[in-house]
Design an enzyme around this catalytic site. Structure first.
Site, short mmCIF file in Angstrom:
data_model
loop_
_atom_site.label_atom_id
_atom_site.label_comp_id
_atom_site.label_asym_id
_atom_site.label_seq_id
_atom_site.Cartn_x
_atom_site.Cartn_y
_atom_site.Cartn_z
N ASP A 202 40.78 43.35 34.08
CA ASP A 202 41.68 42.39 34.72
C ASP A 202 43.07 42.95 34.97
O ASP A 202 44.08 42.35 34.60
CB ASP A 202 41.78 41.12 33.90
CG ASP A 202 42.35 39.95 34.69
OD1 ASP A 202 42.30 40.01 35.93
OD2 ASP A 202 42.85 39.00 34.08
N SER B 230 50.34 34.93 33.08
CA SER B 230 49.35 35.98 33.30
C SER B 230 49.92 37.14 34.10
O SER B 230 50.50 36.96 35.16
CB SER B 230 48.15 35.42 34.04
OG SER B 230 47.52 34.44 33.28
N HIS C 294 42.99 38.97 38.44
CA HIS C 294 42.61 37.64 38.91
C HIS C 294 43.75 36.93 39.63
O HIS C 294 43.52 36.03 40.42
CB HIS C 294 42.12 36.78 37.75
CG HIS C 294 43.22 36.22 36.92
ND1 HIS C 294 43.69 36.84 35.80
CD2 HIS C 294 43.96 35.10 37.07
CE1 HIS C 294 44.67 36.13 35.29
NE2 HIS C 294 44.87 35.06 36.05
N GLY D 35 50.64 30.79 34.10
CA GLY D 35 51.68 31.44 34.88
C GLY D 35 52.24 32.67 34.22
O GLY D 35 52.89 33.48 34.86
#
Length: 494
Positions: A155, A229, A125, A227
């Site tokens: 993801d 991620s 993402h 952030g």
């Protein structure tokens, strides 16, 4: 269960082994330096550093040393897109990026280098739909990145950058060896604070949040903020055992990471084909619990119980029915629905699978040909991987900006001195090099590479002489601050 706010895409998925979505997010991008354009990417076999999983019993946990060793392998990932999100269906789970309707998407996350040749792992993402992806290394270098492969289902995205010399890498561990209560740390870029380190413990293993068929998250109380991620979750031996991906909206101490073993299992497909194909039989399952065994008189104490067989699926064509209990696949025992789901997802579409089925007191064998597991309806089809290369309009030119001559109204509005000569920026391409360099609307361009820009004709002449891939010095005046500033803009390669 309390509602969760993920830093990315998310909607609840049904218990089947085709629908799946894991999500996470990033923070609004901060100031970045000039971006180095990538050279042509050459195929390169992954050379991943796998660390031994054995750790000394009773050894002291020193995350200061762990952070010092791994900081160089953790990167910031910036992504920008021209996409207009107006009219999108509201989501229960909110992406942690600039996601307002009608505005371009711009955000950043984290990533970690797994191969010295420039392969980087991050969340899907973070780069989803991006027209430009930029990776900033620990030493401050900013590099254009190519999206090599994506897997929206869990993801994950694989990026690659090119640079002179080898890059530091993060050693990967074995996520199957971790235990609840074990100390871990996370490194990432929460809220734009680059290379922040947080420490906590593993709170739960195998957490399922959305897709019951694929989810197996590591839950931790190590602080994970917007952030983080795509950044690494690291054990006390300095091994990456997960990729941080989501947080709870109800508590600051509940975060989730994708187990690194789950990521490693799909790496070959990400590198070689750019996406992940998973087998699909088309059955909705549940575990044959003791209660169901008794209520349904199943006649078996193990296996995956079929709840539904949608029309047109491989399972329907093979004659499987609700209340069938699958006890083995290709001779491998099936203890519950999760075992069967993992076995099916690990097989490629087009392969044959033989099920041992218990039906109405009789054992039978059913063979079917797997098809490809479709993406959940909440996941938009991804662009074909293999390079993010924004196309700039002819009007904006290689700098990605539109300018106009200064007129009397502008001079009066900003009380500009009559001696000021230049052109004013009236539009900046969201995915262009000038946006990456932080030029913005309203700036007045005074010079390009120390050559004065007194008019639109001067600007066009100087821009026409620029070389693709070059670094351009743009000297501007900001009417809002009455200050002059020098910007470094790296043009896209030819």
């Amino acid at each position: 269960m309390k509602p969760l706010a993920w830093t990315a895409v998310g909607l609840a998925a049904v218990v089947s082994f085709l629908l799946g979505l894991v999500a996470a997010g990033g923070t609004p991008s901060g100031v970045r330096r000039g971006v180095l354009a990538p050279a042509a990417l050459e195929p390169h076999p992954l050379s991943i550093s796998m660390a031994p999983s054995v750790r000394s019993a009773g050894a002291a946990v020193d995350f200061a040393d762990v952070a010092a060793r791994l900081n160089g392998a953790v990167v910031n990932v910036d992504a920008v897109s021209r996409e207009d999100r107006s009219g999108q269906t509201p989501r229960r789970f909110q992406r942690d990026m600039s996601d307002e309707g009608g505005t371009p998407r711009e955000g950043s996350g984290s990533g970690f280098i797994i191969d010295a040749a420039g392969y980087i792992l991050t969340n899907h993402h973070v780069v989803e739909g991006a027209d430009r992806v930029t990776v900033t290394l620990n030493d401050g270098r900013a590099l254009r990145a190519t999206v090599v492969g994506i897997d929206p289902a869990i993801d994950v995205a694989l990026l690659q950058v090119t640079t002179h010399g080898p890059l530091p890498t993060a050693p990967l561990g074995d996520s199957s060896s971790i235990k609840v209560g074990e100390w871990v740390c996370a490194i990432g870029n929460p809220l734009g604070y680059v290379h922040s380190v947080t420490v906590g413990v593993v709170s739960f293993l195998g957490r399922k949040l959305f897709d019951q068929s694929l989810d197996a998250f590591i839950q931790t109380d190590a602080a994970i903020s917007f952030g983080n991620s795509g950044g690494p979750l690291i054990n006390s031996a300095g091994q990456v055992i997960g990729m941080t991906t989501a947080i709870s909206s109800q508590a600051s101490s509940i975060g989730f990471a994708i187990p690194i073993n789950q990521v490693l299992a799909i790496l070959p497909q990400l590198r070689d084909r750019g996406y992940v194909a998973r087998g699909y039989a088309g059955i909705m399952l549940t575990t044959a619990t003791p209660g169901l065994q008794k209520a349904l008189n199943l006649g078996t104490d193990r296996g995956a119980l079929i709840q539904e067989v949608p029309d047109g699926t491989p399972a329907a064509r093979a004659g499987l029915r609700p209340y069938d209990v699958i006890t083995a696949i290709d001779g491998r025992p099936v203890s519950d629905d999760q075992t069967l789901i993992r076995e099916i997802a690990a097989r490629l579409p087009g392969t044959m699978a033989r099920f041992d089925v218990w039906r109405d007191g009789q054992q039978r064998s059913v063979s079917l040909k797997l098809t490809e597991r479709p993406l959940p309806p909440t996941v938009r089809p991804a662009a074909v991987p293999g390079g993010v290369r924004p196309v700039l309009s002819p009007e904006q030119g290689p700098l990605g900006i539109t300018v106009r001559d200064l007129d009397a109204a502008t001079m009066k509005r900003f009380a500009l001195p009559d001696t000021l000569k230049g052109v004013q920026i009236i539009d900046v391409d969201t995915a262009g090099p000038s946006r990456q360099a932080r030029l913005r609307r309203g700036h007045i361009v005074l010079e390009i590479n120390r050559q004065k820009v007194a008019s639109l004709i001067d600007f066009q002449r100087l821009v026409a002489a620029l070389t693709p891939g070059a670094v351009v010095a743009v000297y501007v005046f900001d009417p809002l601050t009455d200050e002059r500033a020098l910007y470094s803009v790296t043009l896209d390669p030819a």
